[in-house]
Each structure stands twice: as structure tokens, then as C-alpha cells.
Design an enzyme around this catalytic site. Structure first.
Site, PDB file in Angstrom:
ATOM      1  CB  ALA C 226      -0.935  -0.015   1.197  1.00 32.90           C
ATOM      2  CG  HIS C 227      -1.195   4.895   0.781  1.00 32.54           C
ATOM      3  ND1 HIS C 227      -1.025   5.737   1.841  1.00 32.54           N
ATOM      4  CD2 HIS C 227      -2.358   4.250   0.999  1.00 32.54           C
ATOM      5  CE1 HIS C 227      -2.055   5.618   2.660  1.00 32.54           C
ATOM      6  NE2 HIS C 227      -2.878   4.716   2.176  1.00 32.54           N
ATOM      7  CG  ASN C 228       2.665   7.358   2.268  1.00 34.08           C
ATOM      8  OD1 ASN C 228       1.617   7.497   1.625  1.00 34.08           O
ATOM      9  ND2 ASN C 228       3.559   8.328   2.386  1.00 34.08           N
ATOM     10  CB  SER C 246       1.854   4.680   6.941  1.00 31.18           C
ATOM     11  OG  SER C 246       1.284   5.676   6.125  1.00 31.18           O
TER      12      SER C 246
END
Lengths: 332, 332, 332
Positions: C226-228, C246
Site C-alpha cells: 500500500a501507499h507510503n 505507512s
């Protein structure tokens, strides 16, 4: 711009938006909690949008009333649409029976099959496939490699991300004693307006009737939505989750990552399934549910803690057995 | 047509097949149980194919001996093949060493690589890729965006759905003390006749030797079949399930959604794994297995119920401890 | 070639490399354990590379000091690269603002968008998409149907397999009381050198800042990043696993199949997650972790065994309750 108060050198130049943990000396992140300031201090991110009650700890900062909202506004200003063809690219292969509005954007290496409709303001990116009897409504877009296979109605402003497959055959067979015989899948998929279907997710068309994704619903990557499923409005499904054939999920419900819903199950509106939940029976009460088989969160949490300490529990039982044996011996 | 008995207006016009829960006043669904009649009453579906012992409750209906079978026949009549090129589309890019039968259908924007073979009666849909040393046998089809990457033999009449990737590199590395060194993957994949591989599923080629999918097997969407796996004949794998390297699954076995089979595990024929099962050791007895780690269904069910009530169990242990302490006090 | 000792007919011809369980009379497999010899005897594989202390049981064989290593060398010799265009194929659609080195290989039906860079020695296979502001570094390759959607930097010699989607939108929304409002995703993805991303895996770009995959990391099929997220160097993620927004995973860590890591979780270097593990809190101690919620392996194993025998445990509690009741009755 935000009416915020500047703390730090007036000529400090921010080049990019960043997150607090990014080691980017020219990046601007936001901090609404002390934890984020500590992360920023550690990472060396250049500057912070900081909330009213926080100390920036020497980091150049702009004090604003709501740092998250200010950051959201900056994100919006930094964003831009994906590159798209103006009009219909010369390489698009369009069946003569299809209707493609001249005010649609149809990219390089796209295929639009018989009886498909692409409305004005729709965007079809490279390698996307608009299949037999599919409709892409105004403002909707298919990102590169998105597929609408058959009988799909994609709502206004909805987005199908890369490699998502909408309208594939529902998975249905009958065993005839010696082999699996395929049940023809003649139904459709209707995706409401303002939806997102993430990369590499699949929404199968109904055996007969319709598979529905309600208005405003958001589906993450690698999600399975089976035939004849009905997702309500504003539903969220996180990555690697799945909902099996003919099940229903009520409005504003949320499905955590790797969660599953068995077939022919009905879940009411405003239900939240935590990550890795497995629902095998109807849920009639809105609330938060966890674990497999799923339970209301308070029960699930207590049971999960006990489950992680079963070895202790077994030891307590063993102690009881020994003490009881001693007592029984005394008695006799 | 079915020799059924009509109940309701003779001029009632059915426009579509539907499912009982679809609110489609021109739809025809089937009802083999009272539950389906109730669903139909609620949804307002137009008409029902209804079984001999059921009351249609005022819904226009046709009484037949086997409503599910009658509906299946109607589905079959309503179905039609996916649109396909007649012959070889002008945009197909075919390596000179490939053999494509002129009686094959090869669609727009397809690529057929060196030493590939496409037999008469095979169908290659747009954006499909037939890689190095792959063979698509007679009657087989690659739906849009399907990929046979290398050394894949696709059996007669087998279908690979959109975005499925067959013949990718098996996932094998050796750690040399400072990095993962790739193990070359030089084997192949053999998919028998009459198989289906669902959208976005992956079947990796063997390191050496062969990954096999037996005749008549059906694989749903988003399924992982790793290198050197051997699936028997008429196997079914539901969405989001996976089988790890070198494992074997016997004939007519079924794998539920999100179920996994660890590597180097052997499962006998006629085994059913429920949804979310996790098999970590060989299974030698045909039967139904559930849960993680997987157990025979009767054991698994009892254990799952206890697991959901661990809090009660802990309370019972606490009560025992208190009572025993009181008894011990009395004794002393 | 290996300096090995031949046992069996000198004119025996090996045609292929195989695995011990493959019924291939012209195949050569390796056997480093007796188990493999038994498998080979059963399968009828043609010949074996066999270790110093093993008996070949009549199977033609070559005795070598390290059969696995000898086999690895043969695999390497048998392998060859995927077919690739020499130079830039006539059908490639390249934006005028993109920079494609003439010494890159760019295949049929590829699209390279604005401000993209493809370096010398990079290979872009058919149907691959190099999006807005993406860079494919020297020696890197995109297999057929791989997508770099936006702001992706793909490291030297890294490989993205078929249908993998890198740089899609992170999955982020805020609920405004009546609908989910999309958080713009303006960040990027940086994949280090010598990485592999398997077929049909997704790595989302950061909301702001960067999603990173460290040098030498290997990602299997159908994996969600996923993102980050920050993956360290030499990380391995097996099929159907996922790591949420994250979160961070330390160097040389391994994630088993179907394992998940919740959002905002930090896992230290040298951590091994078994298959189906679910991590919901930080891990600060290197080691092996299992189960959901994840625990150190020794605890997890004991708890899993007890979990599979809860029915017995409940019976022991019932016995205790009965005996205690009898004792109490005696007492009173």
C-alpha cells in the site's frame, strides 16, 4: 494562503509535499499530533504544517488551525489528471455497432466491441477494453489495462483502475457425476456513479440478473466481488478482501483487508469488518465485527486475547486437576 | 417448451432471466424452495419457474418438474460466445517462427512469440499474449489480456480469462549470505482439456519439470498456483485461494475461498477444503476439512464454537479456582 | 562437466531437467536426500544427480559433491532471456516529451507517456505501459502487461512481471458525513536495484512522499503493497500477502503467503512471518512469528495445538466441575 503563522527562515523553499517520516529536506509534511513532530525531527523532513497547540521543536513550520485540512488542500492543488488522448486515437479499434461520442477520450491501443457505448466526457486509457454491450457513462474512466468484459454499466465519474476486470463470468458449475458443467453467465454488472474499483480487482457479472456496486463505493486493489453480489452505497472494501456469490453488503459498510464474506450472506448497513474477519452468517446489527468466525468487536477482542494465552489456560486446568486429585485423595 | 403449467396472465411478457431477489418486473427467475418465492415476492421479480410442491403466492408462474434445470436450459439458450475475429486480425504481431493455423481466430492487438503454436479453432482475444514456446490447442481461448508467458501448453477447449498469467517464473531464490540469488525457472505448465482459469489468477511454470492443471479443473479469480504444483482432474479452486510450491491436490478436490495449501503438501482425491482453511500437512483421508490449521469438519466446528466462547471458558476456570481455594481453606 | 562419477549406461541421453517427482524418462533431476530417490523411483524420472552418501537404487546417476548446486548450474545453462525487440518497435507509442534511449528495447504495442525516461539497456515488453514521470533504469525490464502508472522509479536490473501494477493511487478517502472524498495521491514509488515484483502484484504510490521497495527485494504474485509503505532491502513477500498503508518492514525480513501487516506498523529487520500470519502491532525483536494475531513461533505453535484441541479442554473443565460439585456435596 492559509492565514497561518510562519516560524522559521522566510526564504525557506518547499519543493514537494511529503509525509512526516520522509527524509526529504525540501519536503513539507503536516503534524497534528506530537508523534508526527517526533517523526519529522527524526526523518529531517524540511518543514511542517503544525497545529495550534504543538511545538515545532526547531523545525521550520507554518502554524494553522487544521494542519490535516491545509495539507489536503495542498494535495488537491498538486494533483493533475492522468494523460489522456484528445478525441479518438488513430489506433483505437472500434466495432461499427459501437457508439463512441466524439467528445469522449479514447486512447492508443484500445478496443471497443459491439454494441458498446462510450459517452461524452468518458476517458478510455491505453490497452483498455470496452466489451460487448458495455456502457461507460459521462465522466467515467478506464485506466490503462482496465477491462469491461460484457454487460457492464459503469456509472458517471466512476474510475476503474489498471488491470481491474469487470464483467467476467460468474464462477458457477454443476457436477454431473463425471465432470463440472458450466452454468452460462448471462447477467450483468451495474456500477453506480462516483465509484472506484482498484487495480487488479474483479467484479463478476451475474448468472442472471445483476451484480451491483452502489453509488460512491470504493474498492481497493486485489478484491473479489462475485456474481450476483449487491454492494450498497458508499461501501468500502480494502485490499485482498472478497465477497462470495449472491451476498449483500449494506450502505456505508466497510470491509477490512483480507476479510471475506461467504455466499448467500446478508450484512446490514453501517457494518464495519476489521481486517482478516470472516463472515459466515447474516449480520443484522450495525457495529464493528472482527475475527473468523466474525464476532462483535468486544467479544472478539476478549476471545483473541484468551486465544493467545491458551498455554496459560491449559496450565491453570492442569493445576486444578492436580489440586483436586490431592483433595480427593485426602477425602478417601 | 418445458411442458409446464402456466399460472397467470397468458400475455405476460418475460424480457430477461433474473434471480429471485432482483427487482425486475420483466424478469423470470426460478424457485425450488419456499425461500425463493418469498424473495421474489419481496423483490417484485416478474415471474417464476416454480417446482411441483410450491405455491407461487400470486406471482405469475410456470410450474415445472425441475425449476433449476429448466432455468439452466434457458440460460444456455440466452448465452452467446464472446465476439472474436474471423481469421487473423491485421494488427496481430506474429513471430515468423510461430505456427498459427489459418482456421484460428486471432484478435486485434495480440502478440504471438517465437515457436508458439495456435491450433485451428483456437481463439486469441485482443491484448492476449502467446509467449515463447506456448501452444494453444484446438477450441481453447485466451480472453482479453490473458497471458501465456513461456512453455505453456493450454488444453483443448480450455479458457483463460482476462488478466490471468500462466507460465510466469516460479518464485525461487537462494540466499548467498548477502543477497537472494534467483533460481532459473526453465520448466513448463501443462493445462489439460476443458479447464477454466479465472481472471487475474496466476499459474507459475515449474523450476524444472512441469506444473500441471488436470483435465476439467476450474480455477476462480485471483488464485495462486505456484511452480511444480500438480492439480488433479476436475479440481475446483475458489477465489483468493493459493497452493504453494511442489504441492499436490487430488482429483475432484475443492478448495474454498481464501484457503491455502503450504508447499510440499500432498492432498488426496475427493477432499473438500472449506473457505479460509489452511492446510500445512498431508491429507490422506478424503473428506471435508476446515479452519487453520485444517481439521476434519466435525472437529473443526466444535473447536470453532469453543474458540468463540473462550471468555466463558476462562470464567468457568476462574470459578473452579475460587471454589477449590475455598475447599482447600476448609480442609486446612 | 561436474567431475562427477557416472553410474549407469554411458549412452543414456538426458533431454531435459526435471524434478524428482516428474514421470519423465528423459529427465534429469537431483537428489540430496533419500526421500528424493524414493520419489524418483516412483515417478520413473530418467536420471539423477546424486549426493555422495546416497544409493541411486538402480536409477542412472551422476554422483557429485553437491547435487543441488550442480543442478542450479544446469538450470542456469538451460535458461534464456524472454524474447525482446531489437531497438524500438514501430508500433510503440511514445510521447514527444519522453526520453527513450536508442539502446533500450521497446516492444510491440507499448505506450510511453509524457516525461517518462527509459534508459539504455532497459527492456519494455509488449503491452507494457510506462506512465507519466516514470523512469526505467538500465537493465530493468517490464514483462508483458506490466504497468508503471505514475511517478515510479524502477531500479537497475529490476524486473516487473506480467500484469503487476506499480504506482497506482493509494487508497485514501475521508468521510465528509455523506460520502467518501478522495485524498489526492501525489507521491511516488521508488523500487531499488535488483528487485522482482511478481505477476499481478500492486505497489501503490504514496499520498505524499514515497513508497519504497529496497534493493534486492523479491515480491511474489498477487501481493499488495500500500501507499507510503517502506520495505527494506532483501525483503521477501510471498503470494497473496499484503502490507497496509505507512507500515515498515526491516531489511532481510520475509513475509509468508497470505500474511498481512496492518497499517502504521513497524517491523524490525530479520523478521520472518510464517504463512497466514497477521501482524497488528510493532515487532521490535528479530525472530520467527506465526498466526493471527501474530506471536513468536514457540508460543504460537503451543497455542495452535491447544486451539485444535479445545474440545478436549472443555471436557477436562466439565470433569473438574463435576468432581468439584461432588466434593462440595460431601463437604456440606
Amino acid at each position: 494562503m492559509f492565514g497561518g503563522e510562519l516560524n522559521g527562515p522566510a526564504d525557506f523553499l518547499v519543493e514537494r509535499l511529503a509525509s512526516a517520516e520522509t527524509p526529504d529536506a525540501s519536503g513539507l509534511a503536516f503534524a497534528e499530533k506530537k508523534k508526527y513532530v517526533l517523526e519529522a525531527k527524526k526523518s529531517g523532513v524540511g518543514a511542517l504544517l503544525i497545529g495550534p497547540d504543538l511545538e515545532a521543536d526547531g523545525i521550520p513550520s507554518i502554524r494553522v488551525s487544521n494542519p490535516r485540512l491545509a495539507f489536503f488542500k495542498l494535495l488537491t492543488q498538486s494533483d493533475h489528471p492522468y494523460p489522456a488522448s484528445v478525441g479518438i486515437h488513430a489506433t483505437a479499434v472500434i466495432d461499427p455497432s459501437a457508439q463512441v461520442d466524439p467528445a469522449a477520450s479514447v486512447g492508443a491501443y484500445t478496443v471497443i466491441e459491439r454494441y458498446a457505448v462510450v459517452e461524452a466526457g468518458a476517458t478510455i486509457h491505453p490497452f483498455a477494453y470496452v466489451g460487448d454491450h458495455c456502457r461507460v457513462r459521462s465522466g467515467a474512466s478506464l485506466l490503462p489495462h482496465a477491462v469491461l468484459l460484457r454487460n457492464v454499466d459503469l456509472g458517471e465519474r466512476s474510475v476503474v483502475f489498471c488491470g481491474a476486470i469487470i464483467g467476467g463470468d460468474g464462477f458457477g458449475f454443476v457436477w454431473d457425476g463425471s465432470k463440472h458443467v458450466k452454468i452460462p453467465q448471462v447477467g450483468k454488472v451495474v456500477i453506480g456513479p462516483d465509484c472506484e474499483v482498484g487495480s487488479l480487482s474483479a467484479v463478476d457479472r451475474a448468472t442472471a440478473g445483476v451484480t451491483t456496486v452502489g453509488a460512491g463505493s470504493k474498492i481497493d486493489n486485489l478484491v473479489q466481488v462475485a456474481h450476483n453480489v449487491h454492494l450498497g452505497e458508499h461501501v468500502v472494501m480494502a485490499a485482498l478482501s472478497g465477497i462470495a456469490g449472491s451476498s449483500q453488503l449494506g450502505d456505508r459498510s466497510t470491509v477490512g483487508g483480507l476479510s471475506t464474506i461467504s455466499d448467500h450472506v446478508s450484512i446490514c448497513a453501517d457494518t464495519i469488518l476489521g481486517g482478516r474477519a470472516g463472515v459466515i452468517a447474516d449480520i443484522d446489527e450495525p457495529g464493528v465485527y472482527f475475527d473468523f468466525p466474525s464476532q462483535p468487536v468486544s467479544q472478539a477482542r476478549r476471545n483473541m486475547i484468551h486465544r493467545m494465552n491458551l498455554t496459560d489456560l491449559v496450565q491453570r486446568i492442569r493445576n486444578l486437576e492436580q489440586k483436586l486429585a490431592q483433595l480427593e485423595e485426602k477425602e478417601s
